[in-house]
Design a protein around this motif. Sequence first.
Motif, short mmCIF file in Angstrom:
data_model
loop_
_atom_site.label_atom_id
_atom_site.label_comp_id
_atom_site.label_asym_id
_atom_site.label_seq_id
_atom_site.Cartn_x
_atom_site.Cartn_y
_atom_site.Cartn_z
N ALA A 2 0.85 -1.20 0.00
CA ALA A 2 0.00 0.00 0.00
C ALA A 2 0.88 1.25 0.00
CB ALA A 2 -0.92 -0.01 1.21
N GLY A 3 1.96 1.22 0.76
CA GLY A 3 2.83 2.39 0.86
C GLY A 3 3.61 2.65 -0.41
N ASN A 4 3.95 1.59 -1.13
CA ASN A 4 4.77 1.72 -2.33
C ASN A 4 4.00 2.23 -3.52
OD1 ASN A 4 7.53 0.94 -3.27
ND2 ASN A 4 7.23 -0.56 -1.65
N LEU B 229 -5.79 3.13 5.80
CA LEU B 229 -5.03 3.43 7.01
C LEU B 229 -4.05 4.58 6.78
CD1 LEU B 229 -4.06 2.32 9.91
CD2 LEU B 229 -2.28 1.15 8.61
N GLY B 230 -3.58 4.71 5.53
CA GLY B 230 -2.45 5.61 5.25
C GLY B 230 -2.83 6.99 4.74
N THR B 231 -4.08 7.44 4.96
CA THR B 231 -4.50 8.72 4.35
C THR B 231 -3.61 9.89 4.77
OG1 THR B 231 -6.08 8.97 6.14
CG2 THR B 231 -6.93 8.10 4.09
N ALA B 232 -3.32 9.98 6.06
CA ALA B 232 -2.54 11.14 6.53
C ALA B 232 -1.12 11.07 5.96
CB ALA B 232 -2.50 11.17 8.06
N LEU B 233 -0.55 9.87 5.93
CA LEU B 233 0.80 9.72 5.38
C LEU B 233 0.80 10.04 3.88
CD1 LEU B 233 3.75 8.89 5.60
CD2 LEU B 233 3.05 6.50 5.35
N ALA B 234 -0.16 9.49 3.16
CA ALA B 234 -0.20 9.72 1.72
C ALA B 234 -0.37 11.21 1.43
CB ALA B 234 -1.36 8.93 1.10
C1 HEM Z 1 -2.59 8.09 -2.57
C2 HEM Z 1 -2.35 7.12 -1.78
C3 HEM Z 1 -3.33 6.06 -1.33
C4 HEM Z 1 -4.55 5.72 -1.82
C5 HEM Z 1 -5.30 6.35 -2.99
C6 HEM Z 1 -5.04 4.62 -1.02
C7 HEM Z 1 -6.27 4.01 -1.20
C8 HEM Z 1 -6.76 2.98 -0.43
C9 HEM Z 1 -8.02 2.31 -0.66
C10 HEM Z 1 -9.00 2.63 -1.77
C11 HEM Z 1 -8.15 1.35 0.29
C12 HEM Z 1 -9.26 0.32 0.43
C13 HEM Z 1 -10.56 0.88 0.80
C14 HEM Z 1 -11.65 -0.15 0.82
O1 HEM Z 1 -11.54 -1.27 0.29
O2 HEM Z 1 -12.68 0.16 1.39
C15 HEM Z 1 -6.96 1.40 1.11
C16 HEM Z 1 -6.72 0.58 2.16
C17 HEM Z 1 -5.53 0.58 2.86
N1 HEM Z 1 -4.48 1.45 2.70
FE1 HEM Z 1 -4.34 2.95 1.43
N2 HEM Z 1 -4.12 4.32 -0.07
C18 HEM Z 1 -3.05 5.16 -0.22
C19 HEM Z 1 -1.90 5.19 0.53
C20 HEM Z 1 -1.61 4.37 1.56
C21 HEM Z 1 -0.40 4.41 2.32
C22 HEM Z 1 0.76 5.39 2.14
C23 HEM Z 1 -0.49 3.43 3.25
C24 HEM Z 1 0.59 3.15 4.23
C25 HEM Z 1 0.65 2.34 5.13
C26 HEM Z 1 -1.78 2.75 3.06
C27 HEM Z 1 -2.26 1.67 3.77
C28 HEM Z 1 -3.49 1.08 3.59
C29 HEM Z 1 -3.94 -0.08 4.34
C30 HEM Z 1 -3.17 -0.81 5.41
C31 HEM Z 1 -5.22 -0.39 3.89
C32 HEM Z 1 -6.17 -1.50 4.39
C33 HEM Z 1 -7.15 -0.90 5.36
C34 HEM Z 1 -8.19 -1.87 5.85
O3 HEM Z 1 -8.40 -2.92 5.24
O4 HEM Z 1 -8.81 -1.57 6.88
N3 HEM Z 1 -2.43 3.37 2.03
N4 HEM Z 1 -6.14 2.42 0.64
#
Ligand code: HEM
Length: 410
Positions: free
Chosen positions: A250-252, A361-366
């Motif tokens: 997710a972070g990459n 989880l990563g919204t603030a970091l992103a």
């Molecule tokens: C522009 C950057 C990012 C976008 C657009 C994004 C988008 C998303 C989306 C759409 C989901 C799934 C939502 C769902 O199925 O309901 C998600 C889940 C997740 N994201 Fe991100 N993400 C980003 C950056 C990051 C970063 C930097 C991390 C760093 C750790 C991260 C960690 C996660 C994790 C761990 C989940 C799983 C959450 C769960 O299942 O409860 N994301 N992200």
Amino acid sequence: MTSIGSNLDKVLVTERDVWEDGPPHELFRELRAHCPVHWTSRITEYPEEAGFWSVTTADDVHAVSRDWQTYSSERGGVTAATAGFPLELLRAMFIGMDPPKHDRIKALFQAGFTPKRIAAHEPEIRAIVTDVLDRLEGRDECDLVTDVAQPVVSRVIGSFMGIPPEDDAVWANLMNSTLGAGDPDLNPAGIPGVLEKDIPEIFERCRVMIADRREHPTDDLTSVLVHAEIDGQKLEEHEIVMGFFLLVAAGNDSTKATYCSAMQALMQHPDQRRILLDDPSLVPSAVEESLRMFPAFAHFRRTATCDTELNGTQIKEGDKVVMWYVSSDRDETRYSEPDRFDVRRNPEHQAFGAGGRHFCLGTALARLELVILLEETLKRYPEMQIAGAMKRVESPFLNQLKTLPVRLSP
Ligand code: HEM
């Protein structure tokens, strides 16, 4: 592309040719207007896979996202096609779990990812960005995907996970090939390569890190996974590995995608870039607009746990239900002129999910990474230009460029 209009009910939404030039926005516009919950009968490339429902409006995506009892993440995988990744491993990541286990594992990380805690990392993230940009000194051209975005996002998540910098590129390649499994450049070995080479390599590399953290606990996120206790029990080895994989993947991936899409849009709309150069306080608003217009993940998927109805459409137990963020974020009932890139818009959107349990989880970091990346890039290279053919990842899941050649200064 498949002809649309009267043939809407026959359209197969995830076929490769439909996505040749990126997300099929015209098709999604028609679906929102005429068939907002649409059935695709098959995925030709994966004949053994079942068809799926496409959910295309912001209200319906919100309804599915919030109702985890009816729409499960655990039952059948989280992407339209799941052939490339064993379900057993997917379910070992909290993105592939339902409550209560999902909530308990996510809670281990949530405190470290609040906007306040993430803001404390600003100096080190800015240092990573400026260091990567420093490496461009003396060059006329570069590729924004591989020379800027990739090394920045890899080092940022690498520092959270405790990955040594010299391993960043190896992890980035592993993430790119497993997530972009259907793309011939990112994953030349195809799905068998992911299953036979990449996944075993991820396990092997993680095994070494896990053994080390057991012996010498640190304050990185790998240590959090290794020492976590859920209901008095430690996570199993494959759950630690997949927890690590989820965070690194997710972070990459997604921040890199959004930065490159934002830069592409700014270069293609010099008037919008001028607005940001004149008033850099608008950069956070431009980040939200880029997230809205170019959601890094085109979709996520759920599986119905019972017969149900969505916006007048009958859905059967076991059916796949795909939430198309690339569509819901251009829903004309929410946005005026949804296809117009407007750095002043500062919109709400569903790029991070639609308010349900799996909200990113990563919204603030992103957000912090994206703001710093745009600020520093615009400061150094205010007149950057596209300098060659851009290529998109071939995927109905990853909405991103794999190459973006630019001329740094005129
Ligand atoms: C522009 C950057 C990012 C976008 C657009 C994004 C988008 C998303 C989306 C759409 C989901 C799934 C939502 C769902 O199925 O309901 C998600 C889940 C997740 N994201 Fe991100 N993400 C980003 C950056 C990051 C970063 C930097 C991390 C760093 C750790 C991260 C960690 C996660 C994790 C761990 C989940 C799983 C959450 C769960 O299942 O409860 N994301 N992200």
